[in-house]
Each structure stands twice: as structure tokens, then as C-alpha cells.
Design a protein around this motif. Structure first.
Motif, short mmCIF file in Angstrom:
data_model
loop_
_atom_site.label_atom_id
_atom_site.label_comp_id
_atom_site.label_asym_id
_atom_site.label_seq_id
_atom_site.Cartn_x
_atom_site.Cartn_y
_atom_site.Cartn_z
N VAL A 224 45.66 -126.01 83.22
CA VAL A 224 45.23 -124.61 83.24
C VAL A 224 43.70 -124.58 83.22
O VAL A 224 43.07 -125.28 82.43
CB VAL A 224 45.77 -123.84 82.02
N SER A 225 43.11 -123.75 84.07
CA SER A 225 41.65 -123.59 84.05
C SER A 225 41.25 -122.88 82.75
O SER A 225 41.75 -121.79 82.46
CB SER A 225 41.19 -122.77 85.25
N PRO A 226 40.34 -123.49 81.96
CA PRO A 226 39.94 -122.86 80.71
C PRO A 226 38.82 -121.81 80.86
O PRO A 226 38.38 -121.23 79.88
CB PRO A 226 39.44 -124.04 79.87
N VAL A 227 38.41 -121.56 82.09
CA VAL A 227 37.27 -120.66 82.36
C VAL A 227 37.46 -119.29 81.69
O VAL A 227 36.54 -118.72 81.11
CB VAL A 227 37.04 -120.50 83.88
N LYS A 228 38.68 -118.79 81.77
CA LYS A 228 39.00 -117.46 81.21
C LYS A 228 38.69 -117.40 79.71
O LYS A 228 38.36 -116.34 79.19
CB LYS A 228 40.49 -117.21 81.45
N TYR A 229 38.79 -118.54 79.04
CA TYR A 229 38.63 -118.54 77.59
C TYR A 229 37.28 -119.04 77.11
O TYR A 229 36.95 -118.95 75.94
CB TYR A 229 39.73 -119.42 76.96
N ALA A 230 36.50 -119.60 78.02
CA ALA A 230 35.22 -120.22 77.61
C ALA A 230 34.22 -119.17 77.12
O ALA A 230 34.23 -118.04 77.55
CB ALA A 230 34.65 -120.99 78.78
#
Length: 230
Positions: A224-230
Motif C-alpha cells: 500500500v502506498s503510504p503517501v496518504k498517511y505521511a
């Protein structure tokens, strides 16, 4: 490790080199569910911390909005009025010192979470060797050492999960079942990740979320791309 035919077919649906957007990853985790039972969906989050240092420990608990889909059995160590409170809050088992030999000698483990009032921790501490390795020791950070036993039990029954780093600095948590809707799984994952963001140690440097993977019990890992949570 040799995988079965169903796993191999499911794995073909997943590109191991891709970090999927959350919605796409959740759709895939449902699509790759091939078992005949309702599989658990787990999140595995590798963090950019070093858990060997006390100031970089990440541990706590969070209530998932849609629960985990599992019936959780709660044991409460308390005395006096707190025993009644725990029972009224929905505890499956309540007691005190008399439970020690039952657990220690008879190997009784018909519970998934242990809650204790602070004044009972001296008693519960004697079970450290058997409860510790199973991750069952009550802990104030997880909200399982408290005088408000009824609230603790209610939260756990409502879907409260504990998160803590393993030796490889990875958090492993259930976020639901494959029978959950995509929206339910997404909201549960978002809630867990938001809790981890809040729990970020001040001393953590560099990239916090090194990798995020979700998987069902019998299926392949989906990045899962963690970009949303960074």
C-alpha cells in the motif's frame, strides 16, 4: 515454500513491485480471498524507528470503527465492586488470585485479552512468564491497566486493538475480515494508520512509514502506498 493452486492464482492478481493506492489495495485483498472461511485481513506496517531504544517504542491501542469481526473474550482481574462493574461491562471472566493456579498450572487460556485494575498488578505480575510470551500482559499504554474496567471491556468488545513493534520494527494488526465491505476495511486501516501517526516518537528521524502491506489469511501481501498517511 510451496503454495497451493488457489494461492498461485490469487498471487497472479497482485503486482509485487507496485505500491497500490489504498482503495485499490483493499479491493485486491477482497479479490484474493480464496479460502472457504471468512479470512482475517491484517496490516503489516514497517516503521522507521529502532524499538531497541526506549524513546523509539511505538505501542498503544485504538478502537477500529467497524471492529475486527472477531468475538473477543475478555478476562478481568479485579476485586470488590470492580468485579461487578467488569461483569456488567460484558467481561467473559472475572476474578482475582484464585485464577493464578488455573492459568499457571492447568493451562487455562479461554480468553483473548486481559484487563486488570492497578491494585491487582502485583497478582497478575506472577503470571508474567505465561502471559508475557503470548502478548497478554495488561499494560497501561494499551488501556488494559485501569480502574474503569467497564469502559475497557466495552472498548475491547467494540473493536479495540493493541499495536506494538515486533523485533523487526513492524506493527502487525487485524483490520477486519474479507466479508467486510471495502469502505469498512478502508476506514479501519485509516484509523490504525492515524493512530500510528499520533504515536510517532519525537526522536524518530527520516521516513516514518517504511512499508505498508495488507493481506488476508491465505493470500499474498499487497503493498500500500503510504503517501496518504505521511
Amino acid at each position: 515454500m510451496k503454495h497451493g493452486k488457489k494461492y498461485v492464482e490469487a498471487a497472479k492478481l497482485v503486482d509485487r513491485t507496485t505500491q497500490y493506492e489504498v482503495a485499490d489495495a483493499v479491493a485486491l485483498v477482497k479479490k484474493t480471498a480464496v479460502a472457504k472461511f471468512d479470512e482475517t485481513v491484517e496490516a503489516h506496517v514497517r516503521l522507521g524507528v529502532d524499538g531497541r531504544h526506549a524513546d523509539q517504542q511505538v505501542r498503544g491501542a485504538v478502537v477500529l470503527p467497524h471492529g475486527t469481526g472477531k468475538q473477543v473474550r475478555v478476562l478481568v482481574f479485579a476485586k470488590g465492586d470492580k468485579l461487578t462493574e467488569a461483569e456488567q461491562g460484558g467481561a467473559d471472566h472475572v476474578g482475582g488470585e484464585e485464577l493464578i493456579p488455573k492459568i499457571q498450572n492447568d493451562g487455562w487460556f479461554e480468553f483473548d485479552v486481559v484487563v486488570a485494575t492497578p491494585d491487582m498488578m502485583g497478582v497478575v505480575g506472577r503470571l508474567g512468564r505465561v502471559l508475557g510470551p503470548k502478548g497478554l500482559m495488561p499494560n497501561p499504554k494499551a488501556g488494559t491497566v485501569t480502574m474503569d474496567v467497564a469502559k475497557a471491556v466495552e472498548d475491547i468488545k467494540a473493536g479495540k486493538i493493541e499495536y506494538r513493534l515486533d523485533k523487526a520494527n513492524i506493527i502487525h494488526c487485524p483490520i477486519g475480515r474479507t466479508s467486510f465491505t471495502e469502505e469498512q476495511l478502508t476506514e479501519n486501516l485509516d484509523t490504525l494508520m492515524e493512530a500510528l501517526v499520533k504515536a510517532k516518537p519525537a526522536s524518530a528521524k527520516g521516513q516514518y512509514f517504511r512499508s505498508v502491506t495488507i493481506a488476508n489469511t491465505m493470500g499474498p501481501g499487497i503493498k500500500v502506498s503510504p503517501v496518504k498517511y505521511a
